[in-house]
Motif scaffolding. Structure first.
Motif, PDB file in Angstrom:
ATOM      1  N   VAL A 110       0.825  -1.203   0.000  1.00 58.93           N
ATOM      2  CA  VAL A 110       0.000   0.000   0.000  1.00 58.93           C
ATOM      3  C   VAL A 110       0.861   1.257   0.000  1.00 58.93           C
ATOM      4  CG1 VAL A 110      -1.637   1.351   1.367  1.00 58.93           C
ATOM      5  CG2 VAL A 110      -2.010  -1.102   1.048  1.00 58.93           C
ATOM      6  N   TRP A 111       2.011   1.203   0.674  1.00 60.21           N
ATOM      7  CA  TRP A 111       2.886   2.373   0.729  1.00 60.21           C
ATOM      8  C   TRP A 111       3.431   2.759  -0.645  1.00 60.21           C
ATOM      9  CZ3 TRP A 111       3.854   6.407   3.579  1.00 60.21           C
ATOM     10  CH2 TRP A 111       3.470   6.387   4.918  1.00 60.21           C
ATOM     11  N   ILE A 112       3.501   1.811  -1.554  1.00 65.38           N
ATOM     12  CA  ILE A 112       3.910   2.142  -2.924  1.00 65.38           C
ATOM     13  C   ILE A 112       2.945   3.164  -3.508  1.00 65.38           C
ATOM     14  CG2 ILE A 112       4.161   1.238  -5.269  1.00 65.38           C
ATOM     15  CD1 ILE A 112       5.136  -1.384  -4.065  1.00 65.38           C
ATOM     16  N   ASN A 113       1.655   2.975  -3.247  1.00 69.93           N
ATOM     17  CA  ASN A 113       0.647   3.911  -3.746  1.00 69.93           C
ATOM     18  C   ASN A 113       0.623   5.211  -2.955  1.00 69.93           C
ATOM     19  OD1 ASN A 113      -0.197   2.090  -5.707  1.00 69.93           O
ATOM     20  ND2 ASN A 113      -1.733   1.160  -4.383  1.00 69.93           N
ATOM     21  N   VAL A 114       0.783   5.118  -1.640  1.00 71.86           N
ATOM     22  CA  VAL A 114       0.766   6.318  -0.797  1.00 71.86           C
ATOM     23  C   VAL A 114       1.896   7.268  -1.208  1.00 71.86           C
ATOM     24  CG1 VAL A 114       1.064   7.201   1.543  1.00 71.86           C
ATOM     25  CG2 VAL A 114      -0.334   5.160   1.153  1.00 71.86           C
ATOM     26  N   VAL A 115       3.088   6.717  -1.374  1.00 71.97           N
ATOM     27  CA  VAL A 115       4.239   7.528  -1.783  1.00 71.97           C
ATOM     28  C   VAL A 115       4.017   8.121  -3.173  1.00 71.97           C
ATOM     29  CG1 VAL A 115       6.664   7.360  -2.475  1.00 71.97           C
ATOM     30  CG2 VAL A 115       5.914   6.359  -0.317  1.00 71.97           C
ATOM     31  N   TRP A 116       3.404   7.337  -4.045  1.00 70.83           N
ATOM     32  CA  TRP A 116       3.147   7.813  -5.405  1.00 70.83           C
ATOM     33  C   TRP A 116       2.199   9.000  -5.408  1.00 70.83           C
ATOM     34  CZ3 TRP A 116       5.017   7.443 -10.134  1.00 70.83           C
ATOM     35  CH2 TRP A 116       4.213   7.811 -11.212  1.00 70.83           C
ATOM     36  N   PHE A 117       1.082   8.887  -4.709  1.00 68.81           N
ATOM     37  CA  PHE A 117       0.106   9.968  -4.700  1.00 68.81           C
ATOM     38  C   PHE A 117       0.669  11.216  -4.013  1.00 68.81           C
ATOM     39  CE2 PHE A 117      -3.129   6.342  -4.624  1.00 68.81           C
ATOM     40  CZ  PHE A 117      -3.210   6.340  -6.004  1.00 68.81           C
ATOM     41  N   GLY A 118       1.432  11.015  -2.937  1.00 73.14           N
ATOM     42  CA  GLY A 118       2.060  12.151  -2.274  1.00 73.14           C
ATOM     43  C   GLY A 118       3.025  12.870  -3.199  1.00 73.14           C
ATOM     44  N   GLY A 119       3.802  12.120  -3.958  1.00 69.88           N
ATOM     45  CA  GLY A 119       4.742  12.719  -4.902  1.00 69.88           C
ATOM     46  C   GLY A 119       4.044  13.488  -6.003  1.00 69.88           C
ATOM     47  N   ILE A 120       2.937  12.956  -6.507  1.00 71.82           N
ATOM     48  CA  ILE A 120       2.183  13.648  -7.549  1.00 71.82           C
ATOM     49  C   ILE A 120       1.650  14.982  -7.027  1.00 71.82           C
ATOM     50  CG2 ILE A 120      -0.012  13.589  -8.810  1.00 71.82           C
ATOM     51  CD1 ILE A 120       0.511  10.715  -9.485  1.00 71.82           C
ATOM     52  N   ALA A 121       1.090  14.969  -5.804  1.00 64.84           N
ATOM     53  CA  ALA A 121       0.543  16.204  -5.237  1.00 64.84           C
ATOM     54  C   ALA A 121       1.623  17.252  -5.042  1.00 64.84           C
ATOM     55  CB  ALA A 121      -0.147  15.889  -3.902  1.00 64.84           C
ATOM     56  N   ILE A 122       2.755  16.847  -4.482  1.00 62.64           N
ATOM     57  CA  ILE A 122       3.853  17.787  -4.261  1.00 62.64           C
ATOM     58  C   ILE A 122       4.408  18.277  -5.590  1.00 62.64           C
ATOM     59  CG2 ILE A 122       6.190  18.031  -3.332  1.00 62.64           C
ATOM     60  CD1 ILE A 122       5.368  15.968  -1.172  1.00 62.64           C
ATOM     61  N   GLY A 123       4.564  17.365  -6.552  1.00 65.87           N
ATOM     62  CA  GLY A 123       5.096  17.750  -7.854  1.00 65.87           C
ATOM     63  C   GLY A 123       4.207  18.746  -8.568  1.00 65.87           C
ATOM     64  N   ALA A 124       2.889  18.548  -8.488  1.00 65.73           N
ATOM     65  CA  ALA A 124       1.960  19.473  -9.148  1.00 65.73           C
ATOM     66  C   ALA A 124       2.083  20.880  -8.566  1.00 65.73           C
ATOM     67  CB  ALA A 124       0.531  18.956  -9.009  1.00 65.73           C
TER      68      ALA A 124
END
Length: 340
Positions: free
Chosen positions: A54-68
């Motif tokens: 699940v952390w694979i997805n959590v880290v991914w979504f967090g990175g997308i939000a910060i990157g945007a």
């Protein structure tokens, strides 16, 4: 004037920009969806439990939000075109390094960096569509560019099927597709012009006027004049919140709902529904990409239909119908999963 961009007829330059943005959007989709198809192999190789998966997805979504947010802020300072190319290169190179990750921890770090770049692409692509496309074609062009996302999902499924199911190779080879994204990043800088409004904000009015004339074919005796003025980003946000708060909140609710449903299907399903170990509908790893392939073919057809409906029958009925259909479909998927 900037209104030339809104009032222009559709020209070959618009087609070139739309296709260039669409390909970048397609490569974004590939990076988002490829993990869903190959996560079983990642779980096995790194001996992951359900929490680590699940952390694979959590880290991914967090990175997308910060990157945007980060790259949206940077775009106002260094230009849209540079950020579009930079984010393409960032996430493609990070994806290549992720493919060579020797441990779960290193995999997570570079997966996060990949997500930063993809998040930056989100803001770069959508803002470019809004700025460059004629007003009368904006709904259709926006919708058609967004359908490239489904093409990226289809590409991710096909690559997974060929590499994992057909050739019997590991998930690492699928991530090496980032080489293609990196090569395209170098090409994209020749295909997409710089934002004329950004050029004007830096006092480069002659360059801004040349970009607008090159896109629209319309010459202005007054050069480039931006009717939106030179207000700061903070002032424009304040105006948005003060004068258009209802539309802003409604748009945020729509985007949240779409993202929740979409990522529920394409990300969580691979862990919670289709996992051989813990899923409600256990299927083989080799069969998993076919489910994503079918879903993305549906997304492609729906996206094309909606693209034409947006300008033909209007935003409100199109959005209402498509969201209602999606909601009913999600309920159907949940009911099907509940039966095993």
């Amino acid at each position: 004037m900037a209104t030339r961009l809104d009032q222009s007829l559709w020209r070959p330059m618009h087609t070139r920009i739309a296709i260039a943005l669409g390909i970048g959007w397609m490569l974004d989709a590939f990076e988002v969806q490829i993990i869903g198809s190959v996560i079983p192999g990642i779980q096995v190789e790194f001996s992951l439990d359900s929490v680590q998966s699940v952390w694979i997805n959590v880290v991914w979504f967090g990175g997308i939000a910060i990157g945007a947010m980060l790259f949206g802020w940077l775009a106002d300072r260094v230009g849209r075109k540079r950020l579009f190319v930079a984010t393409l290169l960032l996430y493609s190179i990070a994806a290549i390094v992720t493919a060579a990750a020797p441990t779960y921890e290193i995999f997570i770090v570079f997966r996060f960096i990949t997500a930063l770049g993809v998040g930056g692409e989100y803001s770069a692509v959508t803002s470019a569509i809004a700025e460059f496309m004629p007003a009368r074609n904006r709904g259709r062009s926006n919708g058609l560019v967004m359908t490239f996302w489904a093409l990226g999902g289809i590409l991710a499924s096909v690559v997974s099927i060929v590499i994992i199911s057909t050739l019997g190779l590991t998930w690492r080879y699928t991530l090496l597709f980032g080489v293609v994204s990196a090569a395209y990043g170098l090409l994209a800088r020749r295909l997409i012009p710089e934002s004329p409004r950004w050029l004007a904000s830096r006092g480069r009015l002659d360059e801004a006027d040349a970009v607008v004339e090159g896109i629209t074919g319309i010459r202005s005796a007054h050069g480039f004049v931006d009717p939106s003025g030179q207000a700061s980003g903070r002032a424009r946000l304040r105006e948005l919140w003060t004068n258009y708060r209802g539309r802003l909140l409604f748009g945020m609710a729509l985007d949240f709902s779409e993202a929740a449903g979409y990522y529920g299907l394409f990300t969580a399903m691979s862990i919670l529904v289709f996992s051989q170990a813990t899923g409600a509908v256990p299927i083989s790893d080799a069969a998993l990409p076919y489910y994503f392939l079918v879903a993305n073919v549906g997304a492609l057809i729906g996206g094309i239909v909606v693209s034409f409906a947006l300008d033909a029958i209007g935003r409100k009925p199109t959005v209402t119908f498509s969201y209602a259909l999606a909601a009913a479909s999600m309920i159907g998927c949940a009911a099907a999963a509940a039966t095993g």
